[in-house]
Design an enzyme around this catalytic site. Sequence first.
Site, PDB file in Angstrom:
ATOM      1  CB  SER A 265      -0.949  -0.046   1.200  1.00 48.64           C
ATOM      2  OG  SER A 265      -1.950   0.925   1.071  1.00 48.64           O
TER       3      SER A 265
ATOM      4  CG  ASP B 176      -2.306   4.084  -1.878  1.00 47.67           C
ATOM      5  OD1 ASP B 176      -3.133   4.027  -2.814  1.00 47.67           O
ATOM      6  OD2 ASP B 176      -2.316   3.316  -0.911  1.00 47.67           O
TER       7      ASP B 176
ATOM      8  CG  ASP C  98      -2.791  -0.508  -2.471  1.00 49.58           C
ATOM      9  OD1 ASP C  98      -2.613   0.645  -2.035  1.00 49.58           O
ATOM     10  OD2 ASP C  98      -3.501  -1.351  -1.878  1.00 49.58           O
TER      11      ASP C  98
ATOM     12  CG  ASP D 288      -6.016   1.308  -0.994  1.00 50.87           C
ATOM     13  OD1 ASP D 288      -5.141   2.191  -1.041  1.00 50.87           O
ATOM     14  OD2 ASP D 288      -5.948   0.309  -0.249  1.00 50.87           O
TER      15      ASP D 288
HETATM   16 MG    MG Z   1      -3.231   1.643  -0.351  1.00 55.92          MG
END
Ligand code: MG
Length: 457
Positions: free
Chosen positions: A103, A247, A249, A251
């Site tokens: 993340s 970010d 990943d 989300d």
């Molecule tokens: Mg993330």
Amino acid sequence: MQFEGLMVSVSGVRGRVGEALTPEVACQFAAAFGAFSVGRSPSRAIVVGRDSRVSGPMFHRAVVSALQSVGADVIDIGMAPTPTVQMAVEHHHAAGGLAITASHNPVEWNALKFIGPSGLFLDGEEGKAMRTLLDGRAVPRATWDALGQVSTDDSAIERHIDAILALPFLDVEGIRARRFQVALDACHGAGITIFPRLLERLGCQVHAINLEPHGRFHRPPEPVAENLGELEALVKRSGAVVGFATDPDVDRLALVSEQGRAIGEDYTLALAARVIVRRKRGPVVTNLSTSRVVADVATEAGCEVILAPVGEVNVAVKMRDVGAVVGGEGNGGVILPDLHLGRDAPLAGALILQLLHESNGTLSAVVARYPQYRIVKDKLDRPPVPLDAVYASLREAFSGADVDTQDGLRLTWPDRWVHVRPSGTEPIVRVIAEAPTEEEARELVRRCRAPLDALTA
Ligand code: MG
């Protein structure tokens, strides 16, 4: 089984590459997750995706092998946002999903995030049940003729975009006609696989930086205001109406206003929620450490706000249970149940463009409509004793406040709150306060720290 230095949380496990996190460790967790998942599902399929980190391909090979070894069929969607992995699990009616991503953590980290068959992350009970299989002898391995198969799915990202554009909350033709100038900082992350294409389909003219998906983050990848200087400069230089930062990943989404100023991650959820609650009434769920501005937006539309413990899966489960129309976290994580129950930055970006389209004004003008708050975040070493006495003394000291004890202690007043909470992954206690001024927020933090500091002194 002990894993030195590894950080095990509700829905995942993370560590520094080459230290706590090695392919051997990743294999053990992936095998346990695979066996747990196919053991409770009619499906044998596990969707696997990863972010852009340098260590990603190595861990990808490891977890694919481990999943095959327990007889799980891998559906490989390649480099993809975590929300795309979640949606692919639902699409394929798979037994689960595995996202290889740390993340917002720096490049030396990597992690596995475990997704259940409904596309939600594993919750506390499921995570615990899965980890009972971590003793290698307990994982049932497949014989040579029952090993899992591997297939690829190249359409997961396009399906994700299609699903966003089909949402009834978006006037896609209207947004396209505006030909918005949008600045984008993808931080060399998995956002590259989805954001430029999504913005193109929304008719935007995109000014992008950090688009090479090599995962060598040259700035801290967390999209908090202090890391967004480059994007602020890009917005000013390009004349964009908004800047988007994700970010690695994808989300979490942070916004930069047309003035070239990061407006703070809490506004992403508040502004995205505004688009939804004006069209659909129902509860709005956030976590206990999210800005009041989300509640202001919900209340303005006549919607109730329900608070959940910190942690994405806690928010998602509460949203499912109460039938929320929208929700998420103040860190830029927007969840829309009509799409899926997970934080989704591309969704958030589309909703912000809808907001700009329908408000006919600038982002900073929309933000200025709401009361301004300041959040102060502090942390300290966790005292060696339970915190019950501290909570009791704080409740007594602040006897006029509303009390919430779902996750540590949160005290709430009409225009401010403070949240004292032991971290789930680190030996620290977090103290977070929000008030109309920074001074007032600091004072709340100071008063709540005092009994904690007394315990560690
Ligand atoms: Mg993330």
